[in-house]
Every structure is written in structure tokens, then in C-alpha cells.
Design a protein around this motif. Structure first.
Motif, PDB file in Angstrom:
ATOM      1  N   ARG A 229       0.813  -1.220   0.000  1.00  0.00           N
ATOM      2  CA  ARG A 229       0.000   0.000   0.000  1.00  0.00           C
ATOM      3  C   ARG A 229       0.845   1.269   0.000  1.00  0.00           C
ATOM      4  O   ARG A 229       0.317   2.362  -0.077  1.00  0.00           O
ATOM      5  N   TYR A 230       2.125   1.130   0.102  1.00  0.00           N
ATOM      6  CA  TYR A 230       3.003   2.297   0.167  1.00  0.00           C
ATOM      7  C   TYR A 230       3.510   2.678  -1.217  1.00  0.00           C
ATOM      8  O   TYR A 230       3.678   1.827  -2.084  1.00  0.00           O
ATOM      9  N   THR A 231       3.740   3.958  -1.395  1.00  0.00           N
ATOM     10  CA  THR A 231       4.365   4.458  -2.616  1.00  0.00           C
ATOM     11  C   THR A 231       5.698   5.083  -2.226  1.00  0.00           C
ATOM     12  O   THR A 231       5.956   5.330  -1.035  1.00  0.00           O
ATOM     13  N   ILE A 232       6.515   5.381  -3.217  1.00  0.00           N
ATOM     14  CA  ILE A 232       7.773   6.074  -2.938  1.00  0.00           C
ATOM     15  C   ILE A 232       7.480   7.403  -2.234  1.00  0.00           C
ATOM     16  O   ILE A 232       8.124   7.764  -1.248  1.00  0.00           O
ATOM     17  N   GLY A 233       6.486   8.114  -2.719  1.00  0.00           N
ATOM     18  CA  GLY A 233       6.124   9.393  -2.113  1.00  0.00           C
ATOM     19  C   GLY A 233       5.702   9.258  -0.660  1.00  0.00           C
ATOM     20  O   GLY A 233       6.103  10.058   0.187  1.00  0.00           O
ATOM     21  N   SER A 234       4.889   8.242  -0.361  1.00  0.00           N
ATOM     22  CA  SER A 234       4.430   8.081   1.020  1.00  0.00           C
ATOM     23  C   SER A 234       5.575   7.651   1.937  1.00  0.00           C
ATOM     24  O   SER A 234       5.641   8.074   3.092  1.00  0.00           O
ATOM     25  N   LEU A 235       6.476   6.827   1.422  1.00  0.00           N
ATOM     26  CA  LEU A 235       7.630   6.426   2.235  1.00  0.00           C
ATOM     27  C   LEU A 235       8.561   7.606   2.502  1.00  0.00           C
ATOM     28  O   LEU A 235       9.073   7.782   3.610  1.00  0.00           O
ATOM     29  N   LEU A 236       8.774   8.442   1.491  1.00  0.00           N
ATOM     30  CA  LEU A 236       9.607   9.629   1.696  1.00  0.00           C
ATOM     31  C   LEU A 236       8.949  10.599   2.672  1.00  0.00           C
ATOM     32  O   LEU A 236       9.621  11.194   3.513  1.00  0.00           O
ATOM     33  N   ALA A 237       7.646  10.756   2.578  1.00  0.00           N
ATOM     34  CA  ALA A 237       6.933  11.633   3.509  1.00  0.00           C
ATOM     35  C   ALA A 237       7.085  11.131   4.940  1.00  0.00           C
ATOM     36  O   ALA A 237       7.329  11.910   5.869  1.00  0.00           O
ATOM     37  N   GLU A 238       6.978   9.829   5.101  1.00  0.00           N
ATOM     38  CA  GLU A 238       7.135   9.225   6.422  1.00  0.00           C
ATOM     39  C   GLU A 238       8.542   9.462   6.976  1.00  0.00           C
ATOM     40  O   GLU A 238       8.713   9.860   8.129  1.00  0.00           O
ATOM     41  N   ARG A 239       9.538   9.237   6.133  1.00  0.00           N
ATOM     42  CA  ARG A 239      10.925   9.433   6.577  1.00  0.00           C
ATOM     43  C   ARG A 239      11.209  10.907   6.845  1.00  0.00           C
ATOM     44  O   ARG A 239      11.936  11.245   7.782  1.00  0.00           O
ATOM     45  N   ALA A 240      10.641  11.801   6.040  1.00  0.00           N
ATOM     46  CA  ALA A 240      10.836  13.238   6.255  1.00  0.00           C
ATOM     47  C   ALA A 240      10.235  13.661   7.595  1.00  0.00           C
ATOM     48  O   ALA A 240      10.738  14.582   8.237  1.00  0.00           O
ATOM     49  N   GLU A 241       9.185  12.986   8.005  1.00  0.00           N
ATOM     50  CA  GLU A 241       8.567  13.259   9.304  1.00  0.00           C
ATOM     51  C   GLU A 241       9.424  12.692  10.445  1.00  0.00           C
ATOM     52  O   GLU A 241       9.621  13.340  11.461  1.00  0.00           O
ATOM     53  N   GLU A 242       9.941  11.471  10.245  1.00  0.00           N
ATOM     54  CA  GLU A 242      10.698  10.786  11.291  1.00  0.00           C
ATOM     55  C   GLU A 242      12.113  11.342  11.475  1.00  0.00           C
ATOM     56  O   GLU A 242      12.579  11.494  12.601  1.00  0.00           O
ATOM     57  N   ILE A 243      12.797  11.577  10.377  1.00  0.00           N
ATOM     58  CA  ILE A 243      14.206  12.014  10.449  1.00  0.00           C
ATOM     59  C   ILE A 243      14.459  13.152   9.451  1.00  0.00           C
ATOM     60  O   ILE A 243      15.236  13.012   8.511  1.00  0.00           O
ATOM     61  N   PRO A 244      13.827  14.305   9.650  1.00  0.00           N
ATOM     62  CA  PRO A 244      13.881  15.382   8.655  1.00  0.00           C
ATOM     63  C   PRO A 244      15.276  15.914   8.361  1.00  0.00           C
ATOM     64  O   PRO A 244      15.551  16.307   7.233  1.00  0.00           O
ATOM     65  N   GLU A 245      16.159  15.909   9.321  1.00  0.00           N
ATOM     66  CA  GLU A 245      17.488  16.512   9.122  1.00  0.00           C
ATOM     67  C   GLU A 245      18.559  15.524   8.674  1.00  0.00           C
ATOM     68  O   GLU A 245      19.701  15.908   8.435  1.00  0.00           O
ATOM     69  N   LYS A 246      18.208  14.259   8.529  1.00  0.00           N
ATOM     70  CA  LYS A 246      19.175  13.268   8.063  1.00  0.00           C
ATOM     71  C   LYS A 246      19.326  13.386   6.548  1.00  0.00           C
ATOM     72  O   LYS A 246      18.358  13.594   5.828  1.00  0.00           O
ATOM     73  N   ASN A 247      20.555  13.241   6.063  1.00  0.00           N
ATOM     74  CA  ASN A 247      20.803  13.333   4.619  1.00  0.00           C
ATOM     75  C   ASN A 247      20.246  12.120   3.887  1.00  0.00           C
ATOM     76  O   ASN A 247      20.484  10.987   4.300  1.00  0.00           O
ATOM     77  N   ILE A 248      19.555  12.402   2.799  1.00  0.00           N
ATOM     78  CA  ILE A 248      19.112  11.342   1.899  1.00  0.00           C
ATOM     79  C   ILE A 248      20.013  11.303   0.666  1.00  0.00           C
ATOM     80  O   ILE A 248      20.271  10.250   0.110  1.00  0.00           O
ATOM     81  N   LEU A 249      20.514  12.475   0.255  1.00  0.00           N
ATOM     82  CA  LEU A 249      21.386  12.564  -0.912  1.00  0.00           C
ATOM     83  C   LEU A 249      22.629  13.374  -0.565  1.00  0.00           C
ATOM     84  O   LEU A 249      22.543  14.411   0.080  1.00  0.00           O
ATOM     85  N   VAL A 250      23.769  12.874  -1.024  1.00  0.00           N
ATOM     86  CA  VAL A 250      25.047  13.563  -0.818  1.00  0.00           C
ATOM     87  C   VAL A 250      25.730  13.678  -2.170  1.00  0.00           C
ATOM     88  O   VAL A 250      25.872  12.684  -2.888  1.00  0.00           O
ATOM     89  N   PHE A 251      26.135  14.892  -2.521  1.00  0.00           N
ATOM     90  CA  PHE A 251      26.804  15.163  -3.787  1.00  0.00           C
ATOM     91  C   PHE A 251      28.221  15.651  -3.478  1.00  0.00           C
ATOM     92  O   PHE A 251      28.443  16.852  -3.311  1.00  0.00           O
ATOM     93  N   PRO A 252      29.176  14.739  -3.395  1.00  0.00           N
ATOM     94  CA  PRO A 252      30.531  15.133  -2.978  1.00  0.00           C
ATOM     95  C   PRO A 252      31.230  16.077  -3.952  1.00  0.00           C
ATOM     96  O   PRO A 252      32.028  16.908  -3.522  1.00  0.00           O
TER      97      PRO A 252
END
Length: 108
Positions: A14-37
Motif C-alpha cells: 500500500r506504500y508508494t515512494i512518495g508516502s515512504l519519503l513523507a514518512e521518513r521526512a517526518e521521522e528524520i527530517p534533518e538526516k541526509n538522503i542525498l550527498v553530492f561530494p
């Protein structure tokens, strides 16, 4: 990204990529998801989710809600991911266009 182990297989469907990202943004908003060295840039879950939502709303507004495919004709850049995820959240399939294709070839 993985689905938490406390979810059943039927819940995972029942989950979508969008819903999973929304959940993670709520749980750990300041954690990096993408790093561009190469450019010394990072995007947090919150920043990426906000950008994805903005792209999603923009694509819907540009198309008037009409169901279309979205083409991305761009080199490997940071914004590519935001466009890909934003279009997916809006329900628009994304088609990647080879950057070596010339404009006149696209009309065929």
C-alpha cells in the motif's frame, strides 16, 4: 530505502515512494538522503520531500491534470532526481531521453 520490518507484506503493497519519503521526512527530517561530494551539497529528507512536492504540484499545474508522460532530457544532474520523484508522486510516468538526441529527432 527499506520498508520497516514491523510492517507486514500486505501493508508494504500500500506504500508508494512518495508516502515512504513523507514518512521518513517526518521521522528524520534533518538526516541526509542525498550527498553530492563533487559539489559539496547535501539534501536532507525534509528538503528532498519539499522539492519533490513542489515538482509534483508544478507538473500537475503545467498539464492541467491531464495524464501525460513526462520526458527528462538532461545530463546526470542533481535536479534529475527531484523531477523523477516529483513526476512519480503526481502519477506521471517518466521517460528518459538520451542527451545525444537532437531536437529534430524528437519530432519523429
Amino acid at each position: 530505502m527499506t520498508i520497516r520490518s514491523d510492517r507486514t507484506t500486505s501493508e508494504a503493497g500500500r506504500y508508494t515512494i512518495g508516502s515512504l519519503l513523507a514518512e521518513r521526512a517526518e521521522e528524520i527530517p534533518e538526516k541526509n538522503i542525498l550527498v553530492f561530494p563533487d559539489t559539496n551539497e547535501n539534501l536532507t529528507y525534509h528538503q528532498f520531500h519539499e522539492t519533490m512536492d513542489q515538482v509534483s504540484r508544478s507538473v500537475i499545474a503545467l498539464t492541467g491534470g491531464k495524464r501525460v508522460h513526462c520526458a527528462i532530457w538532461a545530463p546526470n544532474i542533481r535536479e534529475w532526481l527531484s523531477i523523477q520523484f516529483g513526476c512519480a508522486q503526481a502519477g506521471y510516468p517518466v521517460v528518459s531521453v538520451n542527451t545525444n538526441v537532437k531536437a529534430q529527432e524528437l519530432s519523429m
